[in-house]
Design an enzyme around this catalytic site. Structure first.
Site, PDB file in Angstrom:
ATOM      1  CB  SER A 279       3.048   1.451   6.333  1.00 61.29           C
ATOM      2  OG  SER A 279       1.928   1.887   7.098  1.00 61.29           O
TER       3      SER A 279
ATOM      4  CG  ASP B 153      -0.169  -4.258   2.500  1.00 63.63           C
ATOM      5  OD1 ASP B 153       0.184  -3.633   1.446  1.00 63.63           O
ATOM      6  OD2 ASP B 153      -0.403  -3.260   3.614  1.00 63.63           O
TER       7      ASP B 153
ATOM      8  CG  HIS C 119      -0.440   0.257   2.444  1.00 63.94           C
ATOM      9  ND1 HIS C 119      -0.250  -0.449   3.373  1.00 63.94           N
ATOM     10  CD2 HIS C 119       0.125   1.716   3.167  1.00 63.94           C
ATOM     11  CE1 HIS C 119       0.419  -0.142   4.552  1.00 63.94           C
ATOM     12  NE2 HIS C 119       0.401   1.216   4.360  1.00 63.94           N
TER      13      HIS C 119
END
Length: 272
Positions: free
Chosen positions: A216, A122, A75
């Site tokens: 992230s 992801d 992402h």
């Protein structure tokens, strides 16, 4: 009609807030909340990703698994027209440090079954334009085999340069937090998108320690191996959090690394 002083300030505030939201990272989890500073360069596998798309810039974490390859969250790079630069060997990301290596990403491979809905699969593998120089400040971290799992209750560490509070204060130096691998049912109760084969349910039950924006793509390190990738959370709650389960993707990662190696061989079918 002339604006009153109060209306002028209200419009200025609205403009600032609108621009602030535009500059926020696109998705996922990522702030080291209630963590602590790590000893400089004690996590030599950590990578800082600068992601540019037009005039917008966002940041993610990642980690070096081969001199030419970094793992991160899909992402972070799932928009068109993105350019990525990786910084290795950093502690204070805002300063120039002699230990730092800044390397452009030549290309990357997002998992073919990645979905923005529920952030399933992801994971992305980034191919660096040139090999990193391996030294005491820049090193690779091993990943688990396909059949190697991390047990419920295991205590693991997550590092990153992301937000250090819910108010959005970003850390210049590398921070780390200890989190526990939780029962899968905890995340399954929060979302039907949780997939136990490819995801890990992680977090601090006291809801004080967590990752957040900017973290992230960073690794969940358990027993000196990267077992997870910081993916996403649920709304504003700090607990639980979802990490990509690396062992599930190990065959795919190995295949992509093999292709990366073929691309470096002059005249090979994959080169060019």
């Amino acid at each position: 009609m002339a604006l009153s002083h109060q209306h002028w300030w209200e419009m200025l505030l609205l403009l600032l807030l609108t621009n602030a939201f535009v500059l926020l990272p696109w998705a996922g989890a990522g702030r080291i909340i209630d963590g602590q500073k790590v000893k400089p360069h004690s996590r030599p596998y950590m990578a800082h990703l600068k992601i540019q798309r037009g005039s917008q810039t966002s940041y993610c974490g990642g980690f070096l698994i081969r001199p030419d390859a970094v793992l991160s969250a899909a992402h972070c790079v799932d928009k068109e027209g993105v350019r990525v630069t990786v910084t290795l060997g950093a502690h204070n990301i805002r300063l120039w440090e002699w230990s730092q290596q800044k390397i452009r990403v030549g290309h990357w491979v997002v998992h073919p079954k990645y979905s923005r809905v529920g952030l399933k699969n992801d994971i992305v593998l980034l191919k660096l334009e040139k090999n990193a120089r391996i030294n005491k400040n820049v090193q690779i971290i091993p990943i688990p085999d396909e059949k190697e799992s991390v047990r419920e209750g295991a205590l693991c560490n997550v590092s990153g340069w992301g937000w250090t509070s819910m108010k959005g204060h970003k850390s210049n130096v590398l921070m780390e937090v200890e989190l526990k691998v939780q029962k899968e049912e905890i995340c399954q109760q929060r979302s039907s998108n949780f997939q136990h084969q490819s995801m890990l349910c992680v977090g601090d039950e006291c809801s004080k320690k967590a990752t957040s924006k900017g973290d992230s793509g960073g690794p969940l390190v358990c027993n000196k191996k990267a077992h997870g990738i910081v993916s996403h959370g649920y709304g504003d709650c700090l607990f639980p959090e979802v990490f990509t389960r690396i062992s599930h993707f190990e065959p795919w990662i190995r295949e992509q690394l093999r292709r990366f190696a073929l691309q470096d061989i002059p005249g090979s079918p994959s080169s060019g």
